[in-house]
Write a protein that holds these residues in place. Structure first.
Motif, PDB file in Angstrom:
ATOM      1  N   VAL A   1       4.622 -10.213  -3.206  1.00  0.00           N
ATOM      2  CA  VAL A   1       5.550  -9.657  -4.208  1.00  0.00           C
ATOM      3  C   VAL A   1       6.475  -8.633  -3.560  1.00  0.00           C
ATOM      4  N   LEU A   2       5.940  -7.804  -2.672  1.00  0.00           N
ATOM      5  CA  LEU A   2       6.773  -6.823  -1.971  1.00  0.00           C
ATOM      6  C   LEU A   2       7.871  -7.512  -1.172  1.00  0.00           C
ATOM      7  N   GLY A   3       7.494  -8.588  -0.472  1.00  0.00           N
ATOM      8  CA  GLY A   3       8.485  -9.343   0.285  1.00  0.00           C
ATOM      9  C   GLY A   3       9.532  -9.966  -0.621  1.00  0.00           C
TER      10      GLY A   3
ATOM     11  N   VAL B  12      -3.823  -1.729  -3.472  1.00  0.00           N
ATOM     12  CA  VAL B  12      -2.636  -0.873  -3.367  1.00  0.00           C
ATOM     13  C   VAL B  12      -2.854   0.205  -2.308  1.00  0.00           C
ATOM     14  N   GLY B  13      -4.033   0.807  -2.301  1.00  0.00           N
ATOM     15  CA  GLY B  13      -4.338   1.839  -1.314  1.00  0.00           C
ATOM     16  C   GLY B  13      -4.343   1.313   0.100  1.00  0.00           C
ATOM     17  N   VAL B  14      -4.878   0.113   0.288  1.00  0.00           N
ATOM     18  CA  VAL B  14      -4.917  -0.510   1.614  1.00  0.00           C
ATOM     19  C   VAL B  14      -3.506  -0.798   2.116  1.00  0.00           C
ATOM     20  N   ILE B  15      -2.663  -1.360   1.254  1.00  0.00           N
ATOM     21  CA  ILE B  15      -1.284  -1.670   1.653  1.00  0.00           C
ATOM     22  C   ILE B  15      -0.517  -0.395   1.975  1.00  0.00           C
ATOM     23  N   SER B  16      -0.667   0.611   1.118  1.00  0.00           N
ATOM     24  CA  SER B  16       0.009   1.887   1.340  1.00  0.00           C
ATOM     25  C   SER B  16      -0.393   2.492   2.685  1.00  0.00           C
ATOM     26  N   THR B  17      -1.689   2.464   2.985  1.00  0.00           N
ATOM     27  CA  THR B  17      -2.184   3.021   4.245  1.00  0.00           C
ATOM     28  C   THR B  17      -1.662   2.208   5.426  1.00  0.00           C
ATOM     29  N   GLY B  18      -1.646   0.875   5.272  1.00  0.00           N
ATOM     30  CA  GLY B  18      -1.144   0.012   6.338  1.00  0.00           C
ATOM     31  C   GLY B  18       0.313   0.278   6.649  1.00  0.00           C
TER      32      GLY B  18
ATOM     33  N   LEU C 128       5.084  -0.474  -5.377  1.00  0.00           N
ATOM     34  CA  LEU C 128       3.707  -0.688  -5.829  1.00  0.00           C
ATOM     35  C   LEU C 128       3.465  -0.050  -7.188  1.00  0.00           C
ATOM     36  N   ASN C 129       4.071   1.090  -7.401  1.00  0.00           N
ATOM     37  CA  ASN C 129       3.982   1.763  -8.697  1.00  0.00           C
ATOM     38  C   ASN C 129       4.610   0.904  -9.799  1.00  0.00           C
ATOM     39  N   CYS C 130       5.771   0.334  -9.520  1.00  0.00           N
ATOM     40  CA  CYS C 130       6.464  -0.511 -10.500  1.00  0.00           C
ATOM     41  C   CYS C 130       5.681  -1.789 -10.797  1.00  0.00           C
ATOM     42  N   ILE C 131       5.068  -2.366  -9.755  1.00  0.00           N
ATOM     43  CA  ILE C 131       4.355  -3.629  -9.899  1.00  0.00           C
ATOM     44  C   ILE C 131       3.042  -3.445 -10.661  1.00  0.00           C
ATOM     45  N   THR C 132       2.297  -2.398 -10.326  1.00  0.00           N
ATOM     46  CA  THR C 132       0.927  -2.247 -10.829  1.00  0.00           C
ATOM     47  C   THR C 132       0.758  -1.153 -11.876  1.00  0.00           C
ATOM     48  N   GLY C 133       1.688  -0.205 -11.930  1.00  0.00           N
ATOM     49  CA  GLY C 133       1.546   0.917 -12.855  1.00  0.00           C
ATOM     50  C   GLY C 133       0.676   2.034 -12.313  1.00  0.00           C
TER      51      GLY C 133
END
Length: 278
Positions: free
Chosen positions: A163-165, A228-234, A250-255
């Motif tokens: 989704v990010l891509g 979300v935390g894993v992606i953010s850290t990566g 990520l905030n927009c996608i997941t809330g």
């Protein structure tokens, strides 16, 4: 939307024993066994989740049976010691069965055969037969009502990366995916330390109460937050210049709030630093 709904449903029905069978030694055992049998990444996470869900239901059933026989049989069979022994005596067999079942759900890799599983169990000095191995698989299936194709945090990570891509985040896809898988492994293997740090950050207190620990269980079992935390850290490690943009997406996608994402990433990075600092 489907994964988010599934995650919310799982959290709403969460048993209070959730996480009991995700301790480091168990997860490490499953990861090493999956590596030995050359299973794909999703299989090992699925095996962990299957074992967790099966063991909780099995313990609940055994406790109910014990309560029903209380007063009729006060011998060793009805004691808690006996109950613990029953669980311990078949635990490795059940673990192997969960890995076997998880391997059969993967269409891209060879499944773990009975011969392979028996050879491994024999190397540990167990003398199970093929029939007992089959009965163990059926016991897991029956206890879980054949609902074994459960989503894992890896599925959440991979879908969110897609989704990010799609949303235009120009990230190094392949290396980021590889790093996220490594971080997800790390989070599973150091689960207690990471979430303990996260809880203390959330309550701004180094000594949480039993009630606070109990309420925090839904956070520990939240697959979307973990992904979300894993992606953010990566992204923070691999491409820090994109970090704020990714957190916003990520905030927009997941809330999930940027503050929650930041706190999770901090807890993971702190544990990484702690693991490499003498």
């Amino acid at each position: 939307i489907h994964l988010a709904t599934e995650n919310e449903k799982y959290l709403s029905e969460l048993p209070e024993q959730a996480g009991y069978f995700k301790e480091t030694r168990i997860v490490e055992f499953i990861f090493l066994l999956s590596e030995k049998w050359h299973l794909d990444q999703s299989t090992r996470y699925q095996a962990v989740e299957l074992l967790e869900r099966f063991m909780i239901k099995q313990v609940e059933q055994m406790c109910d049976d014990r309560e029903n026989t209380k007063g009729h049989d006060q011998g060793q069979r009805s004691s808690w010691s006996s109950l613990r022994d029953q669980i311990a005596n078949t635990f490795v067999l059940r673990l192997v069965s969960c890995v076997q079942l998880a391997s059969k759900l993967s269409l891209h890799y060879s499944r773990v055969t009975s011969d392979t599983a028996l050879k491994f169990l024999q190397s540990l000095k167990y003398s199970y037969t093929k029939q007992e191995l089959l009965e163990s698989e059926l016991a897991v299936l029956d206890t879980l009502h054949f609902h074994i194709n459960v989503s894992t945090p890896l599925a959440y990570v991979e879908l969110l990366l897609e989704v990010l891509g799609y949303n235009g985040c120009l990230l190094p896809a392949k290396p980021l995916h590889q790093l996220c898988v490594q971080l997800l492994d790390f989070c599973y293997l150091t689960r207690e330390t990471i979430y303990d740090t996260l809880l203390k950050i959330a309550i701004e207190n180094s000594t949480p109460s039993k009630l606070q620990i109990a309420k925090f269980l839904t956070v520990k079992e939240d697959f979307m937050l973990l992904a979300v935390g894993v992606i953010s850290t990566g992204v923070f490690i691999l491409s820090p210049g994109h970090w704020e943009q990714v957190v916003e997406h990520l905030n927009c996608i997941t809330g999930i709030t940027p503050q929650s994402i930041l706190e999770f990433s901090y807890a993971v990075v702190r544990r990484i630093v702690g693991s490499i600092t003498p």
